[in-house]
Write a protein that holds these residues in place. Structure first.
Motif, short mmCIF file in Angstrom:
data_model
loop_
_atom_site.label_atom_id
_atom_site.label_comp_id
_atom_site.label_asym_id
_atom_site.label_seq_id
_atom_site.Cartn_x
_atom_site.Cartn_y
_atom_site.Cartn_z
N LYS A 1 -4.46 4.10 6.59
CA LYS A 1 -3.65 4.59 5.49
C LYS A 1 -4.29 4.71 4.08
CE LYS A 1 0.46 2.06 6.58
NZ LYS A 1 1.53 0.99 6.22
N THR A 2 -4.14 5.87 3.51
CA THR A 2 -4.96 6.32 2.50
C THR A 2 -4.11 6.84 1.39
OG1 THR A 2 -5.53 8.89 2.85
CG2 THR A 2 -6.96 7.12 4.09
N LEU A 3 -4.67 6.78 0.18
CA LEU A 3 -3.88 7.20 -0.99
C LEU A 3 -4.95 7.74 -2.11
CD1 LEU A 3 -1.13 7.36 -2.39
CD2 LEU A 3 -1.47 5.06 -3.15
N TYR B 1 -0.72 11.02 0.09
CA TYR B 1 -0.86 9.83 0.90
C TYR B 1 -0.97 10.31 2.36
CZ TYR B 1 0.97 5.97 3.60
OH TYR B 1 1.28 5.13 4.28
N LYS C 1 -8.40 7.65 -8.30
CA LYS C 1 -9.12 6.46 -7.72
C LYS C 1 -8.47 6.60 -6.34
CE LYS C 1 -8.59 1.56 -7.97
NZ LYS C 1 -7.94 0.68 -8.70
N MET D 1 -0.80 9.07 -13.69
CA MET D 1 -0.68 7.83 -14.08
C MET D 1 -1.87 7.28 -14.29
SD MET D 1 2.12 5.24 -12.39
CE MET D 1 3.37 5.82 -13.52
N SER E 1 -4.85 8.56 -6.28
CA SER E 1 -4.17 8.84 -7.40
C SER E 1 -4.60 10.19 -8.18
CB SER E 1 -3.92 7.68 -8.30
OG SER E 1 -5.26 7.04 -8.51
N ARG F 1 -7.87 5.00 -2.36
CA ARG F 1 -7.52 3.54 -2.00
C ARG F 1 -7.36 3.72 -0.39
NH1 ARG F 1 -4.90 4.82 -6.18
NH2 ARG F 1 -4.55 3.44 -7.93
N VAL F 2 -7.95 2.90 0.26
CA VAL F 2 -7.92 3.02 1.66
C VAL F 2 -7.29 1.59 2.49
CG1 VAL F 2 -9.00 3.28 4.02
CG2 VAL F 2 -9.48 4.62 2.13
N LYS F 3 -6.49 1.60 3.24
CA LYS F 3 -6.38 0.38 4.03
C LYS F 3 -6.52 0.63 5.54
CE LYS F 3 -2.66 -2.91 4.69
NZ LYS F 3 -0.97 -3.26 4.29
N GLU G 1 -1.03 -1.61 -10.65
CA GLU G 1 -2.56 -1.54 -10.94
C GLU G 1 -3.06 -1.26 -12.41
OE1 GLU G 1 -4.95 0.76 -8.36
OE2 GLU G 1 -3.93 0.31 -6.65
N LEU G 2 -2.20 -0.30 -12.90
CA LEU G 2 -2.27 0.11 -14.13
C LEU G 2 -1.90 -1.15 -15.15
CD1 LEU G 2 -2.98 2.24 -16.62
CD2 LEU G 2 -0.42 2.61 -16.81
N PHE H 1 0.74 -1.24 0.01
CA PHE H 1 0.05 -0.08 0.01
C PHE H 1 0.97 1.21 -0.01
CE2 PHE H 1 -2.71 3.29 1.53
CZ PHE H 1 -4.13 3.02 1.05
N ASP H 2 1.89 1.32 0.71
CA ASP H 2 2.82 2.39 0.77
C ASP H 2 3.79 2.33 -0.53
OD1 ASP H 2 1.81 2.71 3.13
OD2 ASP H 2 3.65 1.55 4.32
N LEU I 1 1.03 1.89 -8.22
CA LEU I 1 0.12 2.65 -8.99
C LEU I 1 0.29 2.16 -10.54
CD1 LEU I 1 0.15 6.20 -7.65
CD2 LEU I 1 -1.90 4.48 -7.46
N GLU J 1 4.05 4.51 -19.79
CA GLU J 1 3.33 4.30 -18.50
C GLU J 1 2.92 2.74 -18.71
OE1 GLU J 1 -1.01 6.39 -18.09
OE2 GLU J 1 0.86 7.33 -17.04
#
Lengths: 282, 108
Positions: free
Chosen positions: B23-25, B74, B5, B1, B27, B7-9, A81-82, A72-73, A78, A150
């Motif tokens: 944790k959150t992110l 993040y 979207k 990228m 994009s 995302r959460v953990k 995922e793409l 996650f970190d 990213l 990418e």
């Protein structure tokens, strides 16, 4: 009095810097319960690095290393995922996706560890990027992706992560022998105004500081890698080009025979280590 | 990228009163409005300007974001979980879009 205190402080800093120059080997890389071998015995007695291989992960500071401990970190995810989205997406004249022929992307577990790999059809070794574009052309009838696009980085990252925790294992005999020798020659060839070979830094001086940079053994098991310097994910060839540029030489092009040969030889030097892609580095 | 979207953990379960890490992110390009394209025209600012997290409707974390924040912001924060509930997250974009996510934490 003040000047005396300053002198003591400076001396302490010098001692601190010397201690920091060793890779931190007291830590272990484990992601989602999967242990990844980042310190390993070399698979080859004739590996010039010696008996112990240490991944570049150990040369980075605590904060950078921590980014790789949790997917996650890890900002490279990213791109992963793409890549996974593209795997399912139809493209080209065939109207097919990667998944239509190959099924799940997990079927490619281990593939990254064998790269670059010999292609009978092409009569030469191909890197993961070249295999992807070959399949896009042959099977999908699609336009090739640019090396550092990418889409390409996403796809190589998504395929590479399936091999995480599997040992690097490239073919160097048979038709690959010629490419392996060429790669070795290039590794020891001095280039540029600074007259450095790969070995000047990564063999003769690995573990030392090059200005602010901590010289690692120069392994490829973490590629494609997210570099903080790049603020993005990049390929093996981008990294190799950067190294050649640092010697103030004209770098070889991405996908050139020189870089493919070098990738093969450097991968062999890392045999013993596990794939840890997509890694995070400085 | 990739497209915008969130995302959460977050842990699925916790014990009452436990401090958990969230944790959150998201994009997002976080275009600062300071850059120019190759024709010299200013690229308009588009950033996430506000982020909030609520637990059963009560605020647990909120902040404003400014143009110097990097792409793909993040956030990681810690919170005490008093009871079973829903963590709701909201990211507000300059263009008015609101991106949301939700996680349920069950207190056993």
């Amino acid at each position: 009095m003040n000047r005396y205190a300053l002198g003591v402080g400076a001396a302490a800093m010098v001692v601190g810097a010397a201690a920091l120059a060793d890779p931190n080997t007291d830590v272990a890389l484990e992601i989602d319960g999967v242990a990844i071998k980042t310190i390993a015995a070399s698979a080859h007695a004739d590996n010039p690095i010696g008996d112990t291989l240490i991944s570049g992960w150990h040369y980075r500071n605590d904060e950078t290393r921590a980014l790789q401990l949790d997917d996650f970190d890890n900002p490279a995810f990213l791109a992963v995922e793409l890549g996974r989205e593209l795997w399912e997406a139809a493209d080209g004249a065939s109207g097919k996706s990667c998944a239509d022929c190959h099924g799940g992307i997990d079927g490619f577990a281990g593939l990254r560890a064998n790269m670059p790999k010999w292609s009978e059809a092409a009569g030469r070794p191909l890197t993961l990027e070249q295999w992807i574009n070959w399949s896009r052309k042959e099977h999908q009838g699609a336009e090739p992706w640019k090396w550092e696009s990418e889409q390409m980085l996403g796809m190589t990252a998504a395929i590479a992560v399936e091999s995480r925790g599997m040992p690097m294992d490239v073919q160097t005999d048979g038709p690959m022998a010629e490419w392996f020798e060429k790669g070795r020659d290039l590794y020891y060839t001095r280039t540029g105004q600074l007259d450095f070979a790969c070995a000047s830094c990564h063999e003769a001086n690995s573990g030392m500081m090059l200005r602010a940079d901590h010289l690692s053994q120069g392994h490829l098991n973490g590629f494609p890698t997210y570099r903080l310097k790049w603020q993005g994910i990049g390929s093996i060839h981008r990294r190799l080009k950067g190294c050649v540029q640092d010697t103030r030489a004209e770098p070889y092009a991405v996908g050139s025979d020189e870089l493919v040969a070098l990738e093969l030889y450097v991968s062999w030097r890392g045999e013993g280590l596990d794939i840890e892609a997509p890694a995070v580095r400085q | 990228m990739a497209s915008i979207k969130p995302r959460v953990k977050a842990p699925k379960t916790a014990s009452a009163g436990e401090v958990v890490s969230i944790k959150t992110l998201i994009s997002h390009p976080m275009e600062s409005g300071q850059r120019k394209d190759k024709d010299g025209a200013t690229i308009p600012r588009q950033i996430i300007n506000k982020f909030t997290a609520t637990f059963n409707g009560a605020m647990v974390f909120a902040c404003d974001l400014e143009p110097s924040v990097s792409a793909n912001p993040y956030f990681e924060f810690q919170m005490t979980v008093p009871e079973t509930g829903v963590l709701a997250f909201e990211w507000v974009d300059d263009d008015g879009s609101i991106y949301t996510d939700e996680k349920t934490i069950t207190v056993a």
